[in-house]
Design a protein around this motif. Structure first.
Motif, short mmCIF file in Angstrom:
data_model
loop_
_atom_site.label_atom_id
_atom_site.label_comp_id
_atom_site.label_asym_id
_atom_site.label_seq_id
_atom_site.Cartn_x
_atom_site.Cartn_y
_atom_site.Cartn_z
N MET A 54 0.85 -1.25 -0.33
CA MET A 54 0.59 0.16 0.08
C MET A 54 0.73 1.46 0.07
SD MET A 54 -3.44 -0.70 2.02
CE MET A 54 -2.68 -1.29 3.52
N LEU A 55 2.31 1.30 0.78
CA LEU A 55 2.29 2.46 0.79
C LEU A 55 3.33 2.34 -0.29
CD1 LEU A 55 4.04 1.89 4.42
CD2 LEU A 55 2.90 3.80 3.63
N SER A 56 4.10 1.38 -1.39
CA SER A 56 4.63 1.53 -2.55
C SER A 56 3.56 2.19 -3.37
CB SER A 56 4.88 0.42 -3.00
OG SER A 56 5.63 0.57 -4.82
N ASP A 57 2.53 1.95 -3.10
CA ASP A 57 0.80 2.47 -3.96
C ASP A 57 0.81 3.24 -3.45
OD1 ASP A 57 0.91 -0.24 -5.91
OD2 ASP A 57 -0.51 -0.72 -4.39
N LEU A 58 0.86 4.26 -2.66
CA LEU A 58 0.73 5.21 -2.71
C LEU A 58 0.96 6.65 -3.19
CD1 LEU A 58 -1.15 7.40 -0.80
CD2 LEU A 58 0.25 6.56 1.02
N ASP A 59 2.56 5.97 -2.63
CA ASP A 59 4.29 6.76 -3.52
C ASP A 59 3.60 7.31 -4.45
OD1 ASP A 59 7.01 8.13 -3.23
OD2 ASP A 59 7.34 5.81 -4.11
N SER A 60 3.94 6.07 -5.62
CA SER A 60 3.69 5.71 -6.77
C SER A 60 2.13 7.01 -7.56
CB SER A 60 3.31 4.68 -7.11
OG SER A 60 3.03 4.61 -8.70
N LEU A 61 1.37 7.18 -6.49
CA LEU A 61 0.15 7.69 -7.29
C LEU A 61 0.42 9.26 -6.64
CD1 LEU A 61 -3.17 5.96 -6.69
CD2 LEU A 61 -1.71 6.05 -8.35
N GLU A 62 1.14 8.81 -5.32
CA GLU A 62 1.61 10.59 -4.79
C GLU A 62 2.41 11.88 -5.88
OE1 GLU A 62 -0.08 10.63 -0.52
OE2 GLU A 62 2.18 10.59 -0.75
N ARG A 63 3.25 10.85 -6.77
CA ARG A 63 4.27 11.48 -7.79
C ARG A 63 3.65 11.61 -9.04
NH1 ARG A 63 7.33 8.41 -8.77
NH2 ARG A 63 6.78 6.39 -7.89
N ARG A 64 2.36 10.65 -9.30
CA ARG A 64 2.21 11.09 -10.46
C ARG A 64 0.75 11.98 -11.02
NH1 ARG A 64 1.38 4.60 -12.20
NH2 ARG A 64 0.10 5.40 -13.70
N ILE A 65 0.09 12.07 -9.07
CA ILE A 65 -1.33 12.47 -9.68
C ILE A 65 -1.21 14.08 -9.75
CG2 ILE A 65 -1.80 13.16 -7.42
CD1 ILE A 65 -4.72 12.29 -7.91
N VAL A 66 -0.12 14.53 -9.39
CA VAL A 66 0.39 16.06 -9.38
C VAL A 66 0.11 17.28 -10.91
CG1 VAL A 66 1.93 18.67 -8.61
CG2 VAL A 66 0.94 16.51 -7.34
N PRO A 67 1.20 16.34 -11.05
CA PRO A 67 1.62 16.65 -13.18
C PRO A 67 0.13 16.32 -13.35
CG PRO A 67 2.84 15.22 -13.15
CD PRO A 67 2.29 15.55 -11.25
N LEU A 68 -0.72 15.40 -13.84
CA LEU A 68 -1.69 14.91 -14.21
C LEU A 68 -2.81 15.56 -14.08
CD1 LEU A 68 -2.07 11.44 -13.95
CD2 LEU A 68 -1.87 12.17 -16.02
N GLU A 69 -2.67 16.62 -12.49
CA GLU A 69 -3.88 17.79 -12.19
C GLU A 69 -3.91 18.67 -12.43
OE1 GLU A 69 -5.44 16.36 -7.61
OE2 GLU A 69 -2.90 17.28 -8.02
N LYS A 70 -2.82 19.29 -13.45
CA LYS A 70 -2.46 20.27 -13.91
C LYS A 70 -2.58 20.38 -15.50
CE LYS A 70 1.58 21.60 -11.41
NZ LYS A 70 3.26 21.78 -11.30
N LYS A 71 -2.62 18.96 -15.71
CA LYS A 71 -3.28 19.09 -17.73
C LYS A 71 -4.81 18.63 -17.43
CE LYS A 71 0.98 16.24 -19.29
NZ LYS A 71 0.80 14.78 -19.58
N ALA A 72 -5.40 18.15 -15.93
CA ALA A 72 -6.88 17.89 -16.17
C ALA A 72 -8.18 19.49 -16.21
CB ALA A 72 -6.81 17.52 -15.31
N LYS A 73 -6.88 20.07 -15.33
CA LYS A 73 -7.43 21.73 -14.74
C LYS A 73 -6.67 22.89 -16.89
CE LYS A 73 -6.52 22.07 -9.52
NZ LYS A 73 -5.40 22.87 -9.00
N GLY A 74 -6.19 21.88 -17.76
CA GLY A 74 -5.61 22.64 -18.83
C GLY A 74 -6.59 22.36 -19.78
N GLY A 75 -7.72 21.50 -19.43
CA GLY A 75 -8.59 20.73 -20.68
C GLY A 75 -8.36 19.79 -20.75
#
Length: 367
Positions: free
Chosen positions: A134-155
């Motif tokens: 779970m900690l490994s998955d958590l680390d993986s998602l936390e690193r990946r979601i930030v740039p994705l959120e920026k792209k999502a806000k850009g449409g």
């Protein structure tokens, strides 16, 4: 194609001994100290299915090709692996692409074999490994979601779709729950989850490694694991790595059967692992039978005929016309394909036909 399983567990639980036995190789070094498996080991084994040999005998097939099961064995994990303890979680990437996790749990007492935690408690051990995954998955998602959120806000629609499935999974992981506890309604969402390669999104099969005397019935330790698995919706099988190693060393099937009979066993642990794995993943087997070869193939339950054709070759699926279909039972009872045709037991099935376990297919296609 069969399915592939990543083998995980604490050091000294019999993980590499089991891997060696199941794959009948000495590729993984089994030693009484942690981290003796330094590189991931991959081994393939034939999936036993007595129907295949019977079909081949009737058709006088020149060659028998069973479907395959792949095991990926990695170094033993310890508490704190996600923070770099032991060998850290550097090898977890090797099992992110597998279909299921086989979690080997030590369910035997042996004062000659040390336990990294100092005592035998398979439930605690399961929780330790699950926490690290779970900690490994958590680390993986936390690193990946930030740039994705920026792209999502850009449409960016693709990024938004990923963020929408990652957000509830992150919430679950932060709450100490594995990714598989989060359910999604649409197949598109479930497909996106699969692309994330999350370890705790995969179904789990607990392999309870018991002493030889408990191989047939299990013991108090394995009973606790079975209860835990039932609550989780997982599966548990009892297996003795020591017995599997002995079986693997025997030369003939007759010797193996005789040895198992003396222990009150009718089948190997490998067979039980495969059966539980197929059930866990919702898989079934179909056959292609001819004079040159008799071959077994694996598809998911609910697959339609073109998908089964595609398991053989993508051209078969792309140009699918229809499938000449005979059940395994009818093929054997009729003495083969010609007899089944004469008896009216061959069916012509189209694109919407749902594959049944044991179907014998001849696919017609045009590319």
């Amino acid at each position: 194609m069969g399915f592939n399983c990543g083998i995980v567990g604490l050091p000294n639980v019999g993980k590499s001994t089991l891997f060696n036995a199941l794959t009948e190789t000495a590729a993984a070094q089994a030693a009484n100290y942690p981290f003796c498996t330094i590189e991931p080991n991959v081994g393939r084994v034939a999936v036993p299915d007595d129907r295949l040999e019977k079909l081949a005998a009737v058709a006088k097939s020149g060659k028998i090709i069973p479907t395959q099961l792949e095991f990926v064995d990695i170094a033993g994990l310890v508490r704190g692996a996600s923070r770099g303890e032991g060998l850290g979680n550097q090898f977890l990437a090797n099992i992110r692409e597998v279909d299921a996790i086989v979690h080997v749990l030590r369910c035997f007492e042996d004062t000659d074999i040390t336990h990294v935690e100092g005592s035998i408690d398979p439930i605690r051990d399961a929780e330790t490994i699950e926490t690290e995954l779970m900690l490994s998955d958590l680390d993986s998602l936390e690193r990946r979601i930030v740039p994705l959120e920026k792209k999502a806000k850009g449409g960016d629609k693709d990024s938004k779709a990923l963020v929408d499935v990652m957000t509830p999974i992150l919430a679950a992981l932060r709450d100490g729950k594995p990714a598989r506890t989060v359910s999604f309604d649409s197949e598109d969402e479930r497909r996106l989850v699969r692309t994330l390669g999350l370890l705790t999104a995969k179904p789990v099969l607990y392999a309870c490694n018991v002493e030889e005397s408990s191989a047939a019935t299990g013991n108090a330790f394995s009973a606790r694991v079975a209860e835990m698995a039932a609550k989780e919706g997982a599966r548990a099988v009892v297996i003795s790595a020591a017995i599997e190693a002995e079986v693997a060393s025997l030369g003939s099937e007759a010797d193996r059967a005789e040895f198992l009979e003396t222990l009150g066993l009718s089948e190997t642990g490998l067979t039980r692992v495969i059966r539980a794995g197929y059930d866990l993943l919702g898989l079934l087997t179909f056959f292609t039978i001819g004079p040159k070869e008799a071959r077994a193939w694996t598809v998911r339950q609910g697959a339609k005929a073109p998908e089964a054709a595609g398991a053989i070759h993508t051209d078969f699926e792309r140009g699918f016309i229809r499938a000449e279909t005979i059940s395994c039972e009818d093929f054997l009872a009729s003495g083969g394909e010609a007899g089944a045709k004469e008896a009216g037991r061959m069916r012509l099935e189209g694109k919407e036909y749902l594959v049944k376990d044991g179907d014998v297919f001849h696919f017609l296609f045009n590319v």
